[in-house]
Scaffold this active site. Structure first.
Site, short mmCIF file in Angstrom:
data_model
loop_
_atom_site.label_atom_id
_atom_site.label_comp_id
_atom_site.label_asym_id
_atom_site.label_seq_id
_atom_site.Cartn_x
_atom_site.Cartn_y
_atom_site.Cartn_z
N ASP A 168 0.81 -1.22 0.00
CA ASP A 168 0.00 0.00 0.00
C ASP A 168 0.84 1.28 0.00
O ASP A 168 0.44 2.30 0.54
CB ASP A 168 -0.96 0.03 1.21
CG ASP A 168 -1.87 -1.18 1.23
OD1 ASP A 168 -2.22 -1.67 0.14
OD2 ASP A 168 -2.22 -1.63 2.34
N LYS A 202 1.89 1.93 -5.13
CA LYS A 202 2.40 1.29 -6.36
C LYS A 202 1.48 1.53 -7.54
O LYS A 202 1.93 1.74 -8.66
CB LYS A 202 2.56 -0.23 -6.14
CG LYS A 202 3.59 -0.60 -5.09
CD LYS A 202 3.64 -2.10 -4.87
CE LYS A 202 2.38 -2.64 -4.25
NZ LYS A 202 2.11 -2.17 -2.88
N GLY A 206 -4.47 -4.42 -3.74
CA GLY A 206 -5.47 -3.37 -3.97
C GLY A 206 -4.73 -2.12 -4.39
O GLY A 206 -4.06 -1.49 -3.56
N HIS A 207 -4.76 -1.81 -5.67
CA HIS A 207 -4.00 -0.68 -6.20
C HIS A 207 -4.95 0.43 -6.64
O HIS A 207 -5.82 0.20 -7.49
CB HIS A 207 -3.11 -1.13 -7.37
CG HIS A 207 -2.06 -2.12 -6.96
ND1 HIS A 207 -1.17 -2.66 -7.84
CD2 HIS A 207 -1.75 -2.65 -5.75
CE1 HIS A 207 -0.36 -3.49 -7.19
NE2 HIS A 207 -0.70 -3.50 -5.92
N GLN A 224 1.97 -6.14 -3.07
CA GLN A 224 2.46 -6.25 -1.69
C GLN A 224 3.78 -5.45 -1.53
O GLN A 224 3.94 -4.45 -2.21
CB GLN A 224 2.63 -7.72 -1.28
CG GLN A 224 1.30 -8.45 -1.11
CD GLN A 224 0.71 -9.00 -2.39
OE1 GLN A 224 1.39 -9.65 -3.17
NE2 GLN A 224 -0.56 -8.76 -2.63
P1 GDP Z 1 -0.72 0.26 -3.55
O1 GDP Z 1 -1.33 -1.00 -3.04
O2 GDP Z 1 0.75 0.32 -3.29
O3 GDP Z 1 -1.06 0.55 -4.98
O4 GDP Z 1 -1.35 1.45 -2.68
P2 GDP Z 1 -2.91 1.62 -2.29
O5 GDP Z 1 -3.65 2.06 -3.49
O6 GDP Z 1 -3.38 0.43 -1.55
O7 GDP Z 1 -2.79 2.77 -1.21
C1 GDP Z 1 -2.17 4.00 -1.49
C2 GDP Z 1 -3.20 5.12 -1.31
O8 GDP Z 1 -2.54 6.37 -1.31
C3 GDP Z 1 -4.21 5.21 -2.45
O9 GDP Z 1 -5.42 5.67 -1.95
C4 GDP Z 1 -3.60 6.26 -3.39
O10 GDP Z 1 -4.57 6.96 -4.15
C5 GDP Z 1 -2.95 7.17 -2.40
N1 GDP Z 1 -1.74 7.87 -2.85
C6 GDP Z 1 -0.73 7.42 -3.64
N2 GDP Z 1 0.25 8.34 -3.70
C7 GDP Z 1 -0.14 9.38 -2.92
C8 GDP Z 1 0.45 10.63 -2.54
O11 GDP Z 1 1.57 10.97 -2.91
N3 GDP Z 1 -0.29 11.43 -1.70
C9 GDP Z 1 -1.53 11.07 -1.24
N4 GDP Z 1 -2.17 11.90 -0.43
N5 GDP Z 1 -2.10 9.91 -1.58
C10 GDP Z 1 -1.41 9.07 -2.39
P1 IMO Z 2 -0.92 -4.25 -2.18
O1 IMO Z 2 -0.46 -4.80 -3.51
C1 IMO Z 2 -0.97 -4.64 2.14
C2 IMO Z 2 -1.14 -8.69 3.77
C3 IMO Z 2 -2.41 -9.15 4.47
C4 IMO Z 2 -1.81 -10.11 5.49
C5 IMO Z 2 -0.69 -10.77 4.70
C6 IMO Z 2 -1.07 -12.10 4.06
O2 IMO Z 2 -2.18 -3.51 -2.23
O3 IMO Z 2 0.19 -3.49 -1.53
P2 IMO Z 2 -2.58 -12.85 2.01
O4 IMO Z 2 -4.03 -12.64 1.73
O5 IMO Z 2 -1.67 -12.36 0.95
O6 IMO Z 2 -2.28 -14.27 2.40
O7 IMO Z 2 -2.28 -11.99 3.35
O8 IMO Z 2 -0.34 -9.85 3.67
N1 IMO Z 2 -1.35 -8.19 2.39
C7 IMO Z 2 -1.24 -6.91 2.05
N2 IMO Z 2 -1.04 -5.81 2.81
N3 IMO Z 2 -1.07 -4.53 0.80
C8 IMO Z 2 -1.25 -5.62 0.03
O9 IMO Z 2 -1.23 -5.56 -1.32
C9 IMO Z 2 -1.39 -6.87 0.65
N4 IMO Z 2 -1.60 -8.13 0.20
C10 IMO Z 2 -1.56 -8.93 1.28
O10 IMO Z 2 -3.05 -8.06 5.09
O11 IMO Z 2 -1.23 -9.40 6.54
MG MG Z 3 -2.85 -1.62 -1.77
#
Ligand code: GDP
Ligand code: IMO
Ligand code: MG
Length: 428
Positions: free
Chosen positions: A13, A16, A40-41, A225
């Site tokens: 999170d 990415k 979850g991207h 991840q």
């Molecule tokens: P990922 O799993 O690495 O793709 O990240 P997620 O989407 O799960 O979580 C990142 C969150 O931060 C998302 O809601 C993005 O829209 C948000 N985000 C990404 N870059 C930035 C940033 O530079 N500033 C802010 N405020 N939000 C960001």
């Molecule tokens: P993105 O790509 C954050 C965490 C779960 C749990 C552990 C194992 O959005 O960064 P799993 O279902 O893979 O067996 O869970 O890994 N986890 C993540 N945490 N971002 C993710 O993906 C994750 N995918 C799995 O919360 O702790």
């Molecule tokens: Mg994510």
């Protein structure tokens, strides 16, 4: 630059999705190489927000080839639901812009059932998985009883493998976990439906990616991840079941290491984690709550509140080492705006000794006390900045210190969730 990796340097999170979307503008091919729909991207383009789980973030452009590599575990139900979701938002997914490896393993209903049953049985020692069946699917892959996409393309092969698996998994579900048996006929029928819908997308993706690189095309490998969720280098057993580090690209996309030019580690300006496990810089006070609220730190896949803490350079240094990170993209520095004093962890005190790596033993990691350096904060003008020069002085001091202490440059800075809220400092 012809091929590069975007991967998470912390516990996932990190942003990415947003960085993949930003960097994909100059890419021809975007490849997922590990994980599944546990990811979850989030991508924001203008006033539209997209949440992607299995399909590469490059899909939003329309003209890129998006690849699900052999290292990914594919839940066909989730895949078609995601395609439907995207099409509902006006994004076309066709055999021209989306392909799936014939070697990828399939997530089956018994994997989801076993994931839930195992978590429940672990009680207070649960991992806090996403419940998508990821662990049990990779277990079958390693144990050599998994069902691959190519098997699904052959009705009789699929039928035999499914029969074997359902019989065996039902024994476990019923006798060990006291659950109801799954119905072979229901699963068989459901998956035959997916087989026909999937056929057009299925191919040997290693060949397609190799040919693209050879033809001088730009290829982006999109990690899911993060480094500390890696099955080998993460905080085992509180990890996912795949190799999230750069080495995972060679295995999960079927290309050689000499074909990768650079590795961009995505790092949040602070640290978050979902699920269980140790977290040395975790803030269990009002500051943690403040960061969670301002940064909207709630999971995209499960909706769970993310645990928040200060930036941990021990983690970033470890990530840089195991993945050969050539530069970091530092995201969400806007979330820290308005905080008077910001801390960075520069090392751990483990039984009176200073260390700068993540210990393998969770018992040791739990004993690690962060050693902090303190910084003056900055104001919210940061989210309007569009060049490095426009960043507040204290934000620049923070960035420079991270570069110094990790020995790795910061090539991109994120100042907001939108595509345009991105500052390029140097080439990746
Ligand atoms: P990922 O799993 O690495 O793709 O990240 P997620 O989407 O799960 O979580 C990142 C969150 O931060 C998302 O809601 C993005 O829209 C948000 N985000 C990404 N870059 C930035 C940033 O530079 N500033 C802010 N405020 N939000 C960001
Ligand atoms: P993105 O790509 C954050 C965490 C779960 C749990 C552990 C194992 O959005 O960064 P799993 O279902 O893979 O067996 O869970 O890994 N986890 C993540 N945490 N971002 C993710 O993906 C994750 N995918 C799995 O919360 O702790
Ligand atoms: Mg994510």
């Amino acid at each position: 630059m012809s091929s590069f990796i975007v991967l998470g340097a912390q516990w996932g999170d990190e942003g990415k999705g947003k960085m993949t979307d930003y960097l994909a503008e100059n890419a021809d091919v975007v490849v997922r190489f590990q994980g599944g729909n546990n990811a979850g991207h989030t991508v924001e383009v203008g006033d539209k927000q997209y949440k992607l789980h299995l399909i590469p973030s490059g899909i939003l452009y329309g003209d890129k080839l998006n690849v699900i590599g052999n290292g990914v575990v594919v839940d066909p139900k989730a895949m078609f639901e995601e395609i439907e979701y995207l099409e509902g938002l006006g994004v076309k997914v066709t055999a021209e812009n989306f392909i799936v490896s014939d070697r990828a393993h399939l997530v089956m209903p018994y994997h989801r059932a076993l994931d839930a049953a195992k978590e429940k049985a672990r009680g207070k020692n649960d991992i806090g998985t996403t419940g998508k069946g990821i662990g049990p699917c990779y277990t079958d892959k390693a144990e050599r009883s998994g069902i691959r996409v190519c098997d699904l393309m052959h009705k009789e092969v699929f039928k035999a493998r499914l029969r074997e698996n359902v019989d065996y998994k039902n024994e476990i579900l019923c006798k060990i976990y006291g659950l109801e048996a799954l119905d072979f006929d229901v699963i068989y029928k459901e998956y035959l439906g997916y087989a026909e819908k999937m056929r057009a997308f299925v191919t040997d993706t290693s060949v397609r990616v190799f040919d693209a690189i050879k033809a001088g095309k730009n290829v982006l490998f999109e990690g899911a991840q993060g480094n500390l969720l890696d099955i080998d280098y993460g905080t085992y057993p509180f990890v996912t079941s795949s190799n999230t580090i750069a080495g995972g690209v060679c295995i999960g996309a079927g290309i050689g290491p000499n074909m990768i030019n650079s590795v961009v580690g995505i790092a949040k300006a602070y640290t978050t984690r979902v699920g269980k496990g140790p977290f040395p810089t975790e803030l269990l006070d009002e500051m943690g709550e403040h960061i969670r609220t301002v940064g909207h730190e709630f999971g995209v896949t499960t909706g769970r509140a993310r645990r928040c803490g200060w930036l941990d350079l021990v983690i970033l240094k470890s990530a840089a080492r195991v993945s050969g990170i050539t530069s970091f993209a530092l995201t969400k520095i806007d979330t820290l705006a308005g905080i008077n004093k910001i801390k960075i962890c520069i090392g751990y005190d483990l039984n009176g000794k200073t260390i700068d790596y993540v210990p393998a033993s969770l018992e040791d990691l739990a004993l690690c006390k962060p050693i902090y350096e303190e910084f003056q904060g900055w104001d919210d003008s940061v989210e309007k900045a569009r060049s490095y020069d426009e960043l507040p002085k204290n934000a620049k001091i923070y960035i420079k210190r991270i570069e110094e202490l990790t020995g790795t440059k910061i090539s991109i800075v994120g100042v907001g969730p939108r595509r345009d809220q991105t500052i390029v400092v140097s080439e990746i």
